[in-house]
Design an enzyme around this catalytic site. Sequence first.
Site, PDB file in Angstrom:
ATOM      1  N   CYS A 355      -7.594 -24.276 -51.441  1.00 22.99           N
ATOM      2  CA  CYS A 355      -6.875 -24.251 -50.183  1.00 22.99           C
ATOM      3  C   CYS A 355      -6.224 -25.586 -49.837  1.00 22.99           C
ATOM      4  O   CYS A 355      -5.111 -25.635 -49.321  1.00 22.99           O
ATOM      5  CB  CYS A 355      -7.803 -23.805 -49.068  1.00 22.99           C
ATOM      6  SG  CYS A 355      -9.254 -24.851 -48.892  1.00 22.99           S
ATOM      7  N   HIS A 403     -12.138 -24.488 -44.869  1.00 21.37           N
ATOM      8  CA  HIS A 403     -10.810 -24.044 -45.308  1.00 21.37           C
ATOM      9  C   HIS A 403      -9.752 -24.998 -44.750  1.00 21.37           C
ATOM     10  O   HIS A 403     -10.009 -25.749 -43.814  1.00 21.37           O
ATOM     11  CB  HIS A 403     -10.570 -22.617 -44.797  1.00 21.37           C
ATOM     12  CG  HIS A 403      -9.380 -21.943 -45.403  1.00 21.37           C
ATOM     13  ND1 HIS A 403      -9.165 -21.894 -46.751  1.00 21.37           N
ATOM     14  CD2 HIS A 403      -8.341 -21.265 -44.818  1.00 21.37           C
ATOM     15  CE1 HIS A 403      -8.039 -21.232 -46.994  1.00 21.37           C
ATOM     16  NE2 HIS A 403      -7.515 -20.847 -45.823  1.00 21.37           N
ATOM     17  N   ASP A 419      -0.992 -19.506 -43.731  1.00 29.70           N
ATOM     18  CA  ASP A 419      -2.028 -19.839 -44.716  1.00 29.70           C
ATOM     19  C   ASP A 419      -1.510 -19.572 -46.115  1.00 29.70           C
ATOM     20  O   ASP A 419      -1.511 -18.429 -46.584  1.00 29.70           O
ATOM     21  CB  ASP A 419      -3.290 -19.017 -44.461  1.00 29.70           C
ATOM     22  CG  ASP A 419      -4.435 -19.476 -45.342  1.00 29.70           C
ATOM     23  OD1 ASP A 419      -4.210 -20.359 -46.204  1.00 29.70           O
ATOM     24  OD2 ASP A 419      -5.557 -18.961 -45.165  1.00 29.70           O
TER      25      ASP A 419
END
Lengths: 624, 302
Positions: A355, A403, A419
Amino acid sequence: MIEPLARRLQILSLSLLALQLLGSDWASPLCWGSLTLVVMASLKLAKAQRPADLRRGLLAQLIALGVLAGLNPNLGPGLVQAATGLVLVAALLAQESGGGGNLRQMLNRSVQLLVVCLPLLVLLFLFIPRLGPPWPQAELGRGRTGLSEQLDPGAIAQLALDPSPALRISPAQEQDLPPADQRYWRVRVLDRFDGQRWRAAPAQGPAQAWAPPAPAPPGAAQQLWLVEPSPLSALPWGGSGVPLNPQITSTAKGELLGPWQTRVRRSYGLAASNQPPAWQRQAPARSDLDFAAGSNPQLEALAEGWRQQLAPAQRLAAAQALFQGQPFRYTLQPPPLGDVAPLDQFLFASRAGFCEHFASAFTGLMRAAAVPARVVVGYQGGSWVPANLWGRGYLEVLQQDAHAWSEVWLADQGWVRIDPTAWVAPARIQAGLRSGLAGQWADLGLLSQGLPWLRPLTRSWTNLDLAWNQLLRYDQFSQDQLMQRWLGPFRSWQGLVLVLGLALALALAVWILGLLRPTPRQEQQRRRLDRSLSRLAPLNLVPQPGESLPAFCRRAAAQLPELAPGLERLQTSYERLRFAPRGQERARALELARSLGAADRELAAAASRLGRRPVERLQSPEPP
Amino acid sequence: MGSLHQVLTQINGVLLGKHDQVRLAVTCLVAGGHLLIEDFPGVGKTTLAEALARSFGLAFRRVHFTSDLLPADLSGLRLFDQQLGQFRFEPGPLFSQVLLADEINRASPRCQSALLEAMAAGRVSVDGTSHELPKPFCVIATQNGLDQAGTSPLPESQLDRFAMRLSLGFPPRQAEAALLAGKATALDGLAAVIAAEELVELQQQASRVACEPPLLDYVLDLLAASRQGGLATGTPLSPRAGCGLVAAAQAWALLEERSYVVPADVQAVFAAVAEHRLDGGRPAQEPGGYSRQLLAAVEAIR
């Protein structure tokens, strides 16, 4: 002097401890601490001359055991720890009882002691306020999942998973939570980029126009949050809602700041609010466009093309097309990116990362394409823990759920969450980290691939272990809930209840231990005799002071001849059992004990017969 | 054991109507203790003593103690043998298996102290030389009541060396009738029922009769009770008294044909073993009063 049995038991307990050390996590400093204790105890035992040496060794072992219990709280290690404790107590008993017992008796007594202490244990477990561990539970940052103040994707080559809990969210009901793919719990906004790393801007001064949100409307649904100690001062939240505690404030960047020092466990409540949060409409600063020009030339060239040809929303779509069109790969073991132009390296060469890589590359791209953007770190996902014995259900978020994602400023929508990881590995967002890695990390599965016939067993064991962990999950949060349920408005009496309960439990333990005191066989016989003799008491037949058993039996038989056979049997079998040397009578002991029982029954029957006709007895006053 | 019963039967034939005392006297010999028989003159003290010695086939010497008896009259003395041209030890009446000491409390304390070593250690020292006494060795002494003329009380140290003190008392009417009718066996006609070696064996057998911890607890409680101030118990019982009590109870159990001692055995011998140590030679108002008090004070069901 030192009892040989105590020494042998200590050797056993030391080997049990060593076994547990072998299975421990050597990365923890505590493991080394308990190793030191065990080594010291071994040396002490080897050189022990006096009982005091032995006791000190035992103490060291008990401490090591406690530390190991903290390190390995699962069911399997728990059982080994219980066995070790048992052996340790037995060793102490063997020493303190001066060799007056064999191994079985010592272990027996040890089990009794531990079982009797269980109520105490339960009371302490339920009522003692929970303390956070005095050591940091996991070293955050530095290649472990978790949050840190800065983001440097290029430097991490391998990411370890940390399964310890990070935070719990307890809504009024499960439906109040957003759906699984919308569970983004923001903590920190990183808006400064130097070409390699992302970090947060220094705290904003009051010069920034910022209106704090209105106080919570009364009757709004509330969420309770419990956050484990973390190095970050910012608190996680869903991005909307009003903190119940007026000391908690939200900033213009959408961070929540509390009054706590960093490394403590924090809990707070948020009231739901139906207004869009104010930070979402807070206009970007100039620094939100800074992309450290020249640091990643390829990226800048690509973004420059977008900037000239596309509208801001279209630039976003172009970036999504880039991530979905190119062979990007989600992995926890990305190749290192190097110091020079790391984002170029990622976007155009390695295309593998997690991520942080995706978020920083995307944000960099957006900034270079003149769309204000920033990186947000926090947690994503979480698993629902249903209501159980300890309280209502809650969403548990682990450190490994940490994250990073992005936010871009679109003039008509304000700050919008994007995202990029979800574009590449949607499963990671839908169902958590493990499923995102399906196949790659097969051994992460809960069930190991054992022999087929073993699998049901393994599964039951896993269920047991889970139940045990569920039980151990009782923490400050659960305690608060439980105390609320049990004590209600008398919550402040928790300490009093604990002290009273402890006193009661101690008294109970002492009483039970007294009942369980081991009685030698001879004392058992004596009790049986007393019981038999007490059957004659209603007939006014009580041994006189200094009267021996034969004399009493003669007297009683003379008074009530019906009793004579039973009394004779009682006397002979009792005297043989009690006064004949063990060696001679061992073979007959069982027979004699039976005979004693038979005599007792005979006496009881005769006594009850006699007791039922008192008139007749009175009518014949002269003894035969 | 059968032979012991023969002994009892034989002595009971001589001393009529005194079964309990005879049994205790035999117990005392089997326990290897010294026996003191106390009573009025003429109730059969010497008869019992002699009957015991004869029935056990023991070589016995009889000494009548008087106030002018000298220690050398008991232990023997060194004489100059003119033929050998040197001193030689001439053993006295102590050097027998049984010494019948008649009217022991008429002798002087000096003479009684000559008995102390013999009774305690089974040896006699004369002029610095120790002489072992034959085995088995026991003293059976008789004494008249303290209120009799010409008596002096035995020192406590010597009383303590007697394992038992018996008093015979007058015989019951029937027994006395039989005695007057001449139905008692004459002492002269008594043959040995048991050889001296057999007695030694019986003594060893008695010492092997089992005393389990509960029984020893009972004995210890009795001793402790005698040493407590609260009761009117007289002189406390010595450890030697405790040993004597256990030995006597063992012998009693042997006579009862049991291989272990029970509290009833202890009770049976307690008055004989303890009373003379408790009263220190000055009998209580009622006979056996001290020991009865003690027995009543200690729980006997163990």
